[in-house]
Scaffold this active site. Structure first.
Site, short mmCIF file in Angstrom:
data_model
loop_
_atom_site.label_atom_id
_atom_site.label_comp_id
_atom_site.label_asym_id
_atom_site.label_seq_id
_atom_site.Cartn_x
_atom_site.Cartn_y
_atom_site.Cartn_z
N ASP A 1 -7.09 -10.82 0.99
CA ASP A 1 -6.76 -9.68 1.85
C ASP A 1 -6.71 -10.11 3.31
O ASP A 1 -7.40 -11.04 3.71
CB ASP A 1 -7.82 -8.57 1.64
CG ASP A 1 -7.33 -7.21 2.09
OD1 ASP A 1 -6.14 -7.08 2.47
OD2 ASP A 1 -8.14 -6.28 2.09
N ARG B 1 -2.94 -8.22 8.82
CA ARG B 1 -3.70 -8.16 10.07
C ARG B 1 -3.71 -9.52 10.77
O ARG B 1 -3.68 -9.61 11.99
CB ARG B 1 -5.14 -7.68 9.79
CG ARG B 1 -5.24 -6.17 9.69
CD ARG B 1 -6.54 -5.74 9.06
NE ARG B 1 -6.53 -5.99 7.62
CZ ARG B 1 -7.61 -6.03 6.85
NH1 ARG B 1 -8.80 -5.85 7.40
NH2 ARG B 1 -7.52 -6.23 5.56
N ASN C 1 0.65 -2.04 -4.96
CA ASN C 1 1.42 -2.69 -3.88
C ASN C 1 2.91 -2.30 -3.88
O ASN C 1 3.60 -2.50 -2.89
CB ASN C 1 1.28 -4.22 -3.94
CG ASN C 1 -0.04 -4.73 -3.44
OD1 ASN C 1 -0.51 -5.80 -3.83
ND2 ASN C 1 -0.69 -3.99 -2.56
N TRP C 2 3.40 -1.70 -4.98
CA TRP C 2 4.80 -1.24 -4.99
C TRP C 2 5.02 -0.16 -3.94
O TRP C 2 6.15 0.10 -3.53
CB TRP C 2 5.19 -0.67 -6.36
CG TRP C 2 5.20 -1.67 -7.47
CD1 TRP C 2 4.35 -1.70 -8.53
CD2 TRP C 2 6.09 -2.78 -7.65
NE1 TRP C 2 4.65 -2.76 -9.35
CE2 TRP C 2 5.71 -3.44 -8.84
CE3 TRP C 2 7.17 -3.29 -6.92
CZ2 TRP C 2 6.37 -4.57 -9.32
CZ3 TRP C 2 7.82 -4.42 -7.39
CH2 TRP C 2 7.42 -5.04 -8.58
C1 FPP Z 1 -3.12 -8.90 1.09
O1 FPP Z 1 -2.96 -8.88 2.49
C2 FPP Z 1 -2.17 -9.81 0.45
C3 FPP Z 1 -1.29 -9.48 -0.53
C4 FPP Z 1 -1.19 -8.12 -1.08
C5 FPP Z 1 -0.36 -10.45 -1.09
C6 FPP Z 1 -0.93 -11.80 -1.36
C7 FPP Z 1 0.18 -12.75 -1.52
C8 FPP Z 1 0.19 -14.04 -1.09
C9 FPP Z 1 -0.95 -14.72 -0.45
C10 FPP Z 1 1.42 -14.84 -1.22
C11 FPP Z 1 1.83 -15.23 -2.59
C12 FPP Z 1 0.76 -15.63 -3.50
C13 FPP Z 1 0.85 -16.58 -4.46
C14 FPP Z 1 -0.24 -16.64 -5.47
C15 FPP Z 1 1.94 -17.54 -4.58
P1 FPP Z 1 -2.48 -7.53 3.14
O2 FPP Z 1 -1.00 -7.57 3.28
O3 FPP Z 1 -3.01 -6.38 2.37
O4 FPP Z 1 -3.17 -7.61 4.55
P2 FPP Z 1 -3.66 -6.38 5.44
O5 FPP Z 1 -4.78 -5.73 4.68
O6 FPP Z 1 -4.13 -7.06 6.68
O7 FPP Z 1 -2.50 -5.48 5.66
#
Ligand code: FPP
Length: 255
Positions: free
Chosen positions: A29, A33, A77-78
């Site tokens: 996560d 940010r 996440n969709w």
């Molecule tokens: C959470 O950060 C991250 C995700 C929902 C996606 C994770 C994907 C990757 C690291 C890339 C691809 C992965 C692989 C295994 C090849 P967030 O976007 O929720 O961050 P935020 O909470 O700061 O908005």
């Protein structure tokens, strides 16, 4: 590379080899940010997150961890902006395609849990190629949770068992924890010993709820793109300082 990797010594020497978590699960996560803090679009954070995936997978293998499960895309996440969803799906295709050779070179077996059939065709096909091409590797298993949520998985398990009972292949009174586990997407994978969430959030967000019944939880403020080898080893060292009682008393554990 993690931000503090240059100043901190390699922590692997402080890890006790006789108490390595067999399975580590991570809620990655803070990509968004991390990017926002730098005045960059969220998707840049996801790209940087891939670097952490690579570093943490190799670090886990070096420490002797057998299974690493990463929450890469949840059922929820969709609901993100369509452009971000598309970018994440393309990033997955790009990453899996780009990493297959290295995964094979490093003995990494790729597995996936989630409602995979509903992924975009290109993502699904690339994923299947990745699973097939790495299936004989044994050093570490990297489980990608994709279009995954625990409630989806639990409802599906209930449906599967109900259908088996209805068709006469299963006696409802035989359904115990073990039978239920056999209907989960993670069947055959040991329960996580250590569950890590980055970025300062302290919730499980529909991730491995059945499997994490006795997992040690570790929350860190570090954003995922800054989580690397040393951060993983800090989590393992912290895990090794805990007493896992599985419902027993401390005295029972020590005898
Ligand atoms: C959470 O950060 C991250 C995700 C929902 C996606 C994770 C994907 C990757 C690291 C890339 C691809 C992965 C692989 C295994 C090849 P967030 O976007 O929720 O961050 P935020 O909470 O700061 O908005």
């Amino acid at each position: 590379m993690a931000s503090n990797a240059l100043v901190m010594p390699d922590l692997i020497s402080q890890i006790k080899p006789d108490n390595i978590p067999q399975h580590i699960a991570i809620i990655m996560d803070g990509n968004g940010r991390w990017a926002k803090k730098r005045g960059m679009p969220r998707v840049v954070g996801h790209h940087s997150g891939v670097r952490s995936v690579r570093e943490v997978t190799e670090a886990a293998a070096q420490a002797g961890v057998r299974y690493l499960t990463l929450y890469a895309f949840s059922t929820e996440n969709w609901n993100r902006p369509p452009a971000e969803v598309t970018a994440l799906m393309s990033l997955l295709v790009e990453t899996i395609k780009g990493e297959i050779r290295d995964l094979n070179r490093n003995g990494v077996r790729l597995m996936a849990i989630g409602e995979l059939e509903s992924l975009p065709e290109a993502t699904y096909n690339t994923l299947m190629e990745g699973l097939e091409s790495t299936r004989d590797n044994t050093r570490i298993t990297l489980v990608l949770a994709l279009n995954y949520s625990s409630r989806w998985e639990l409802a599906r398990a209930a449906r599967t068992l109900a259908q088996q009972a209805q068709s006469g292949h299963l006696n409802p009174s035989d359904i115990d924890e073990k039978v239920f586990e056999s209907a989960l997407a993670t069947h055959g994978i040991p329960d996580p010993d250590l569950l890590i969430r980055t970025s300062g959030e302290a919730r499980l967000s529909n991730f491995l709820l059945f499997q994490s019944a006795y997992a040690e939880l570790y929350f860190t403020h570090v954003f995922w793109p800054d989580f690397g080898k040393n951060e993983l080893y800090e989590a393992i060292i912290n895990y090794q300082q805990r007493e896992r009682r599985f419902g027993k008393t401390s005295e029972q554990i020590k005898t």
